[in-house]
Design a protein around this motif. Structure first.
Motif, PDB file in Angstrom:
ATOM      1  N   GLU A  85       0.907  -1.266  -0.105  1.00  0.00           N
ATOM      2  CA  GLU A  85       0.509  -0.091  -0.323  1.00  0.00           C
ATOM      3  C   GLU A  85       0.458   1.707   0.099  1.00  0.00           C
ATOM      4  OE1 GLU A  85      -0.407  -0.976   4.700  1.00  0.00           O
ATOM      5  OE2 GLU A  85      -2.363  -1.219   3.370  1.00  0.00           O
ATOM      6  N   HIS A  86       2.330   1.343   0.077  1.00  0.00           N
ATOM      7  CA  HIS A  86       2.716   2.626  -0.209  1.00  0.00           C
ATOM      8  C   HIS A  86       3.801   2.210  -1.006  1.00  0.00           C
ATOM      9  CE1 HIS A  86       5.405   5.693   1.033  1.00  0.00           C
ATOM     10  NE2 HIS A  86       6.688   4.426   1.309  1.00  0.00           N
ATOM     11  N   PHE A  87       3.364   3.829  -2.095  1.00  0.00           N
ATOM     12  CA  PHE A  87       4.019   4.306  -2.601  1.00  0.00           C
ATOM     13  C   PHE A  87       4.983   4.836  -3.143  1.00  0.00           C
ATOM     14  CE2 PHE A  87       5.177   5.811  -6.656  1.00  0.00           C
ATOM     15  CZ  PHE A  87       4.696   5.091  -8.153  1.00  0.00           C
ATOM     16  N   VAL A  88       6.187   4.024  -3.109  1.00  0.00           N
ATOM     17  CA  VAL A  88       7.657   4.584  -2.618  1.00  0.00           C
ATOM     18  C   VAL A  88       8.279   6.124  -3.779  1.00  0.00           C
ATOM     19  CG1 VAL A  88       9.813   4.690  -2.125  1.00  0.00           C
ATOM     20  CG2 VAL A  88       7.849   2.638  -1.631  1.00  0.00           C
ATOM     21  N   HIS A  96       8.096   2.172  -8.206  1.00  0.00           N
ATOM     22  CA  HIS A  96       8.892   1.625  -6.299  1.00  0.00           C
ATOM     23  C   HIS A  96       7.598   1.076  -5.591  1.00  0.00           C
ATOM     24  CE1 HIS A  96      12.528   2.079  -7.560  1.00  0.00           C
ATOM     25  NE2 HIS A  96      12.759   2.965  -8.444  1.00  0.00           N
ATOM     26  N   TRP A 131       5.969  -0.485  -1.951  1.00  0.00           N
ATOM     27  CA  TRP A 131       6.581  -1.271  -0.432  1.00  0.00           C
ATOM     28  C   TRP A 131       5.462  -1.890   0.048  1.00  0.00           C
ATOM     29  CZ3 TRP A 131      10.185  -3.045   2.882  1.00  0.00           C
ATOM     30  CH2 TRP A 131      10.224  -3.360   3.753  1.00  0.00           C
ATOM     31  N   TYR A 179       3.820  -2.404   3.764  1.00  0.00           N
ATOM     32  CA  TYR A 179       4.795  -2.910   5.571  1.00  0.00           C
ATOM     33  C   TYR A 179       4.527  -4.359   6.469  1.00  0.00           C
ATOM     34  CZ  TYR A 179       5.401   2.267   5.054  1.00  0.00           C
ATOM     35  OH  TYR A 179       5.625   3.129   5.088  1.00  0.00           O
ATOM     36  N   HIS A 207      10.113  -5.173  -1.490  1.00  0.00           N
ATOM     37  CA  HIS A 207       9.964  -3.647  -2.621  1.00  0.00           C
ATOM     38  C   HIS A 207       9.796  -4.459  -3.759  1.00  0.00           C
ATOM     39  CE1 HIS A 207      11.186   0.365  -2.815  1.00  0.00           C
ATOM     40  NE2 HIS A 207      12.072  -0.165  -4.155  1.00  0.00           N
TER      41      HIS A 207
END
Lengths: 152, 617, 182, 318, 376
Positions: free
Chosen positions: A40-43, A61, A63, A65, A70
């Motif tokens: 859910e984390h767009f880097v 990219h 990621w 949690y 990654h």
């Protein structure tokens, strides 16, 4: 589900780093799928100029949690004239990354309404992050040629 | 002679109405007509005991006029109180007309005719010595106002005026009937009666009826609509002049007809009658609520309307307290309000005349384009806010002193805070309209409009330096009521609590300005446009347009804090009154639908019939 | 008192009351807080930072200048009131420093606005900054800090150079309008 | 007669000069004190004089037109005028010619002049700052008006000189229980009047870049700063006059010039103490938002003031 | 005609977090719309790095984020080590931990001071920056530079700690622990501060991850996520420490719900305590030995081809380096992900409408927006 299980083209380059090479029409699908499966984390969105191949490589990219993984989704497009559909509806911050890449590399993102100038202002030359833009030459021809203020 | 004056004015009104096609000529004719009351007032000045020089006495007028008709006597007579209020109206009226010459373009004849009839009505009210003629002229005045309100073609304004007008008329009629039934006479001077509950009810009804004209809370609801929709010269006269009639009537009935001893017999609080104290409290409340609501407005006319409500509240406070100090203060406030509020409404008209905008948030930066209008507004606002650069302060000071003298611990802070609130909306006008980002490329207002404004501002400056002259002006009234005039010299006023020396203030101010100037002058200076403002370093040439005028929702945090209270309060007030009024309004509309335009002609015919009837009998 | 005495007094006074523009143009701004706060405390010498250029006397160019910042800097400089002083801060303002080949930073500040005093280093220590300001005060006292006069005198040249930098193209800049700065 | 006038004019100009001098000194002292709280040395105490001199000696002056210039004139002229109407250490210059109401309105003259200038610049920061300043004024006027009215009724005079005279022989108002609380209420209001934190909302550099002052510089800023500096003296003197007997400790008729000297020293110490309390509070508090300040004054401060009003009211009734 | 007026917060404005600018459209005292404008600090780092050798880039990278330069050095070095396949000496890892945590303390002290100053407590800023100077003194002792250290290199750290480092650091840490109650009284327990900060500038919990919020700002929203634990680098995996997160704010009373100015400040204050704890442990556990891999020919490195993404937990959030090499002497591409990139642009623009003008600058400061990491 982990990215390795989700996509067959995924390959692990080291622990916790997965690279997926794909094409631009599949990207949206993949990002959506990853987003729904814990990534859910767009880097960031990155662009690499492979001038020898005449290609730009866009790397998305992401990621997780949950799985501590990654994922880099990489697509290649032609350096000239090829457009990429925008992903800014999936993650709001992609809009800014696309804006920057548009300015720095000249990549057109279809559907992004905010491809206005970001960092530069009134830049008349080639997008500066392209490999064929020679900053040293530019500096020599521009800044060093501005005359000193002559005192009479 | 009095009749002839009325008839001359009427004929001039007819002429003005007939010249409908030539608005300017019509206006000029009306302007001459409007000077008549002023001349009349001046010529009466000696009769009420003022020592004006002889040359001001233009012609001799009879002081009274009696006609008997069957059951009753119609009596007109000049009294000191009536004279004073006539002076206010007669000075504001020509200025409104002078302003209209360039301002009113559409259907001017009707406008002027209605204006003159409203003035005739007011003159009659101020001279009336019996209830019947008082009521008759009151109705003439009210109906001609309706004709003028009709010109706005705004349903809300017309309906609210009509319903409140009817309400007011009913309350007054009821009060009159009660008084008559109690005393059996219509003539004021013959009404010697006892202090009983019927009189109290009658007086309460009358005062609440007059409170509609005087826009006291909660009878103020119509005013913002009417003030903000009608034409500016009329509104200037309505707010500046005609609203004073309500206060005139209150003084008349409370202190002349009923009398202070009767008021006191209903109970006193610190030597002030409970009735008066209640009125004073309502006045203070009006001042506060009007001020708070004025701060929230964006429409220039609405802001001025609410500020009118706020400022008129002070007059009620003075009337309520009723000591010599308070009465002088109330009358002074009435005078100030006449001049500064007329000037402000006219200035608003001038701004509209040039820009075509009413919203404060859409105006801006006119101070450099219309400097004389700006200065007139500035002085009017000094008077409004009570800054001691105009006479506005003296009036408020007298009222404060009166309240402290009576140890009114709760009214005085409300008055003070309403006074501070006046700074807020004054600055909203100054900043929103005249300062800030220049957005309109306009010329200064026409000369006639400027003249009207400046002639209104001038007395404020004169009475600043010589407030004693004003006290002289009011002492006949105080004497008439058997009160001791306050001690004064031309430029000092002394009370039991403190003294106020205007000369010292002026001289010290001049001294201070000289000091500031000495620090200030010498260095050359460069004037930069607003586009060269500090924009946190951003060069404005990179942007097409940077909007810099912050006038929209200017006191937004204030609104946020106060709006919940006032929304609910106003709503409840509205609900209660509207429901009641709607029934009346529906009835009134049933009679008057179909009449499209130009109510003034009908009023004129009505008035002619009335006068004819009156003369024959 | 004569005119010179007055201006001498004015110089003595104004050197002890230098107000700076609060403008962190580059990374050199990182060493400004220590200089202004409890450790080094420039207020001892009457120096404080002001919010707007209208109120200030000293323009501190803290480090490298992107062209975009230079535009803002010129605007800020022109909004300041005479006499005004410019302090170039760090190597980047002298010759581009670390970013000598960067396409977006100017290399020599003195081409675009008159600099009264430079502080070398990347980044200069607070002690160096204080020393520079004391030198600037000395210069003001002696009447040597005349950058603002120079700006008026060679306004056309400065304006031309600024335009050249802003447009990123030298060939586009031809004629400069008249004027002597604000 | 003529000599009298000349003497009084000289005394008054001397007092105004003294007021400005003290104001500038206070600025330096405040900065020094705040610097000590910050763990630093701070500027010399005479820094205020240097700053004002420098501002007036700037070479070019940028203005936004004649309305902008009015600001500087009105603010310095108006504050000097206000100072003349205050009794200072028992010396009444013009304080017999006007009363407390007049003073409350006279303070508005420089404020309005300042507001005109700020508005005339057309800068939105200035407009927002002015809006906040006016709302602050509305906020703190309510409690202070209530306390002042209570005092007026208690002493049965509206004249400030009268109130000071009533407190002679060290019968200071602060010794009377309701006015001890009143002094605290008024001190909160003073915090707002002096625009010290938590009520320095109109200036708030981080929010609106010093708000109304944003376009001022050179002699314009010098004038405004003079106004602010003198304003601290005027407002603290008003407080001292109201609650601390104006600093009068010795009777002038009895002790002659020595009494003047002692009174002036006491007055100076008192206003300094009142000012320093404000400055120290200023150093350790963040600022409120404007509506929070309004709520603070109208909810808590005004409630206490209302309590005082009731106290006095019951006393009067008895 | 536009009803809103425009306010520029920055670049020349006390409320700007560095050389950047917010263009606000406001009405009354409320912000209607905001636009972040950056680019005033753009130096083209990524372009310059493509033109320089791998080793030459080390002095360049630390300039990317000025308040906390060491994380750049660490991340770049780690990326190079990752591509090279190096394992650095154990002592170097501990030294890196100490340096990074010291940098975190210095950055947090400044941030907390700036947040407080933006709300009006200038004393806090003075104290914070004054106390930060003691840490800069340690840096000066260890590395020779106050702000830019160039101490962490690919392969370890440049040289060993000086002999008296332990005493120096412990002294400063003791001092900071002594100061903390004073900061608490001044800032986080100050009633007026709570009034101003609680419930203002809220980043909603359900949106925080989607918007790309990281670091203390994410933890303030209620997630116990920290890359020092998720992907341990340096010596963090051997050290015991806690992750302060909402609602476990320790001694501070929880007056707000979620990531607002107050919680973000409180988290930073608590992280200082944790950093002190980490440094003390690292100093205790630090083994003896080499601090730098023996690598000849610093300037002739050829880094194997490949992609490497390395992230460190900076004081502002996730700080990532995406380094691409084609096996040459120079990198093909170095892309830096600054934590402020999302905080400063996207988050600020999204949460700005409806904010009070008075709260705008404190919100930006509490998100700890640092413009040089946005535009590089």
């Amino acid at each position: 589900m982990k990215a390795m299980e989700l996509f067959s083209e995924a390959k692990e380059i080291k622990k916790g780093r997965i690279r997926i090479e794909t094409t631009k029409d599949k990207v949206e699908e993949m990002i959506k799928k990853l987003k729904n499966n814990g990534y859910e984390h767009f880097v960031m969105l990155s662009c690499i100029d492979w001038i020898k191949d005449g290609k730009f490589e866009l790397v998305y990219h992401m990621w997780s949690y949950k799985y501590k993984e990654h994922v880099m989704i990489s697509i290649k497009i032609n350096r000239d004239g090829e457009t990429v559909p925008t992903m800014s509806h999936l993650f709001p911050q992609i809009e800014t990354y696309e804006r920057e890449i548009h300015e720095m590399f000249g990549v057109e993102f279809e559907g992004n309404k905010r491809l206005v100038s970001f960092v530069l202002e009134g830049w008349p030359h080639m997008p500066p992050m392209r490999k064929d833009f020679d900053t040293e030459k530019f500096v020599k021809e521009h800044y060093y040629k501005i005359p000193e203020v002559k005192e009479e | 002679m009095l009749v002839e004056i009325f008839i001359t004015m009427l004929i001039l009104a007819l002429v003005a109405a007939a010249l409908n096609k030539y608005p300017k000529i019509s206006g000029i004719v009306t302007f001459f007509a409007s000077l008549i009351p002023f001349l009349v007032v001046i010529s009466w000045s000696q009769d009420i005991g003022l020592s004006f020089p002889q040359f001001l006495k233009f012609f001799t007028l009879e002081k009274s006029l009696n006609y008997n008709i069957g059951i009753a006597t119609f009596m007109l007579k000049i009294t000191p109180l009536g004279w004073f209020f006539l002076l206010l109206l007669a000075s504001a009226f020509p200025m409104a007309i002078l302003f209209s010459i360039t301002f009113i373009k559409k259907n001017a004849g009707g406008f002027y005719a209605a204006m003159i009839t409203s003035m005739i009505g007011s003159m009659g009210i101020l001279l009336a010595q019996d209830i019947l003629s008082f009521y008759m002229f009151w109705e003439i005045m009210s109906w001609s106002i309706l004709a003028l309100v009709m010109r706005s073609h705004d349903k809300k304004a017309i309906m609210s005026y009509l319903s409140f007008g009817v309400l007011s008329a009913m309350l007054i009629l009821l009060g009159i009937m009660l008084l008559y039934s109690e005393t059996g006479t219509f003539v004021f001077s013959e009404m010697g009666f006892m202090a009983n509950n019927t009189t109290l009810i009658a007086l309460s009804l009358l005062v609440s009826g007059f409170a509609v004209k005087g826009v006291l809370v909660p009878m103020h609801v119509w005013a913002p609509y009417v003030y903000s929709r009608s034409e500016e010269p009329f509104v200037a006269f309505l707010s500046g002049g005609l609203s004073k009639l309500g206060y005139f009537a209150m003084i008349l009935f409370m202190y002349s007809v009923v009398g202070i001893s009767v008021l006191n017999s209903w109970g006193t609080f610190r030597d002030v009658s409970i009735f008066g104290y209640t009125l004073a409290f309502i006045g203070a409340l009006t001042a506060f609520i009007g001020t708070v609501l004025a701060i929230m407005q964006d429409d220039l006319r609405k802001l001025l309307a609410y500020s009118s409500i706020g400022q008129l509240g002070y007059i009620a406070i003075g009337i309520g307290i009723g000591t010599p100090l308070a009465m002088t203060g109330a009358l002074f406030q009435a005078l100030n309000h006449t001049f500064f509020k007329s000037a402000l409404f006219l200035a608003a008209g001038a701004v509209y005349y040039r820009t075509g905008k009413w919203k404060i948030s859409e105006l801006g930066g006119l101070g450099y384009k219309m400097p004389f209008t700006f200065l007139a507004v500035l002085f009017a606002i000094f008077a409004l806010a009570g800054i001691p650069i105009t006479s506005g302060f003296a009036a408020k000071w007298l009222l404060y002193e009166a309240a402290i003298q009576k140890k009114f611990l709760f009214i005085t802070p409300i008055m003070l805070i309403a006074g501070v609130g006046a700074f807020l909306y004054s600055y909203k006008i100054l900043y929103g309209v005249f300062l800030g980002e220049p957005r309109h490329n306009v010329k200064e207002a026409p000369l006639s409009q400027l003249a009207a404004m400046w002639l209104l501002v001038l007395p404020l400056i004169i009475f600043l330096i010589f407030p004693g002259w004003f006290v002289d002006l009011t002492s006949p009234i105080l004497k008439w009521y058997g009160l001791m005039p306050i001690s004064h010299t031309p430029y000092t006023i002394t009370t039991s609590l403190a003294a106020y020396n205007t000369l010292a203030v002026i001289l010290a101010l001049i001294g201070g300005l000289i000091l500031a100037f000495a620090l200030y002058f010498s260095k050359p200076q460069k004037v930069v446009p607003h586009t060269d403002n500090y924009l946190a370093g951003e060069p404005p040439e990179l942007y097409e347009h940077i909007s810099m005028h912050a006038a929209s929702k200017y006191y937004e945090p204030f609104d946020e804090v106060f709006y919940p209270f006032f929304k609910r309060g106003a709503e409840m007030c509205w609900m209660a009154i509207l429901k009641f009024v709607k029934i009346l309004g529906e009835g009134a509309r049933a009679i008057y639908t179909g009449i499209v335009n130009d109510y003034s002609i009908y009023i004129l015919i009505f008035f002619l019939l009335l006068v004819g009837w009156w003369l024959i009998w | 008192m004569r005119q010179e005495d007055w201006s001498k007094l004015a110089r003595i006074m104004s050197k002890r009351s230098l107000w700076m523009v609060h403008f962190c143009t580059g990374c050199g701004a990182m060493e400004m807080p220590p200089v202004l706060t409890s450790r080094y405390d420039m207020e001892r010498f009457g120096m404080i930072s002001m919010a707007t250029p209208r109120q200030a006397d000293v323009l501190l160019v803290t480090g490298y200048l992107a062209v975009k910042t230079l535009k803002r800097l010129v605007q800020v400089y022109e909004q300041m009131r005479d006499p005004k002083y410019v302090v170039g801060f760090g190597s980047c303002t002298i010759n581009g420093g670390m970013y000598w080949d960067s396409y977006n930073t100017i290399k020599d500040l003195s081409k675009y606005m008159p600099v009264d005093i430079y502080i070398a280093g990347c980044m200069p220590r607070p002690e160096a900054i204080i020393d520079a300001f004391l030198k600037l005060m000395d210069m003001i006292d002696k009447g040597e800090a005349t950058g603002w006069k120079k700006y008026h005198k060679y306004y056309k040249q400065y304006k031309r150079n600024q335009k050249m930098a802003f447009s990123y193209r030298l060939d586009e800049v031809k004629d400069i309008e008249e004027g002597d700065g604000k | 007669m003529v000599m009298n006038i000349i003497t009084s004019i000289l005394v008054m100009s001397g007092m105004v000069a003294l007021g400005f001098a003290i104001g500038m000194l206070f600025n330096g002292i405040a900065r020094k004190v705040v610097a000590r709280i910050h763990n630093r040395v701070g500027p010399p105490v005479y820094q205020g004089y240097i700053d004002v001199f420098k501002l007036f000696s700037k070479k070019t002056n940028i203005s936004h037109g004649w309305i902008f210039d009015l600001a500087a004139l009105f603010s310095v002229g108006g504050i000097a005028l206000t100072f003349l109407f205050l009794p200072v250490a028992g010396v009444s210059m013009l304080s017999g010619e006007g009363d407390l109401f007049l003073i409350l309105y006279l303070i508005a003259i420089p404020a309005l002049g300042f507001a005109l200038g700020a508005g005339a610049s057309g800068n939105p920061n200035a407009a927002v700052g002015m809006m906040r300043a006016l709302m602050m004024m509305l906020a703190y006027e309510l409690p202070i008006a209530m306390v002042i009215v209570a005092m007026m009724v208690y002493y049965n005079t509206t004249s400030l000189a009268g109130i000071v005279a009533m407190q002679s022989n060290l019968k200071w108002a602060i010794g009377i229980p309701p006015f001890l609380i009143g002094a605290l209420v008024a001190d909160m209001a003073l915090q707002g009047m002096l625009m010290e934190k938590p009520f320095d909302i109109p200036l708030a550099p981080h929010e609106i870049a010093t708000g109304p002052l944003v376009e001022f510089g050179g002699k314009h800023l010098g004038s405004i700063i003079l106004y602010k500096m003198m304003g601290t003296v005027v407002e603290t003197t008003l407080f001292v006059d109201l609650f601390l007997g104006g600093g009068v400790v010795l009777n002038v008729n009895q002790f002659g010039w020595f009494a003047y000297l002692v009174n002036f020293i006491v007055w100076f110490v008192l206003i300094l103490v009142v000012f320093l309390i404000a400055v120290i509070i200023n150093a350790v508090f963040p600022r409120f938002r404007i509506e929070q300040a309004l709520k603070f004054y109208w909810k808590y401060d005004a409630l206490v003031a209302l309590f005082i009003l009731f106290w006095i009211f019951s006393g009067v009734m008895v | 005609m536009m009803k809103e007026y425009e306010l520029f917060i920055g670049p020349n404005h006390p409320g700007a977090t560095g050389n950047m600018s917010y263009r606000l459209w406001a009405e009354g005292d409320k912000v209607k719309r905001a636009e972040t404008r950056v680019g005033y600090l753009h130096r083209g780092f990524e372009k310059l790095m493509e033109k320089r050798l791998w080793m030459q880039n080390v002095p360049l990278v630390c300039r990317i984020c000025v308040p906390e330069p060491d994380i750049n050095e660490a991340a770049y070095s780690m990326a190079v080590e990752d591509l090279m396949g190096w394992e650095i000496p154990e002592r170097a890892k501990y030294i890196r931990t100490i340096i990074l945590e010291l940098a975190r303390i210095s950055s947090h002290l400044m941030t907390v001071g700036s947040i407080a100053a933006s709300l009006g407590i200038y004393t806090a800023a003075q104290w914070g920056i004054g106390d930060r100077d003691y840490i800069l003194d340690i840096f000066e002792e260890i590395t020779g530079g106050r702000v830019y250290h160039i101490y962490i290199w690919p392969g370890g750290v440049r040289w060993d700690l000086p002999k008296n480092a332990r005493e120096l650091i412990t002294k400063v840490l003791d001092y900071l622990e002594k100061r903390k109650p004073m900061y608490d009284d001044l800032i986080l327990n100050n009633k007026v501060f709570i009034r101003r900060a609680a419930g203002v500038g809220v980043v909603p919990k359900d949106k925080a991850i989607e918007w790309g919020v990281t670091g203390p700002n994410l933890r303030a929203a209620g997630y116990k996520l920290d890359f020092r634990k998720l992907e341990p680098y340096a010596a963090y995996d051997k050290i015991d420490f806690e992750i302060p997160h909402y609602p476990k704010l320790g001694e501070y009373e929880v007056v707000s719900d979620g990531s607002d100015i107050y919680t973000r400040t409180a988290i930073r204050m608590l992280e200082i305590v944790q950093s002190i704890r980490i440094i003390r442990q690292a100093l205790k556990d630090m083994p003896e030995g080499d601090v730098l891999l023996k690598q000849p020919q610093w300037f002739a490195w050829k880094v194997p081809a490949g992609y490497s993404y390395v992230r460190v937990e900076s004081s502002k959030g996730e700080f990532g380096y995406f380094v691409v090499s084609d096996g040459g002497k120079k990198p093909v591409r170095v892309h830096v992900r600054g934590a402020s990139y999302t905080h400063g642009i996207n988050v600020m623009e999204t949460i700005a409408p409806g904010l009070n003008i008075a709260d705008f600058a404190p919100t930006a400061f509490s998100l700890d927006v640092c413009p040089p990491e946005i535009e590089r």
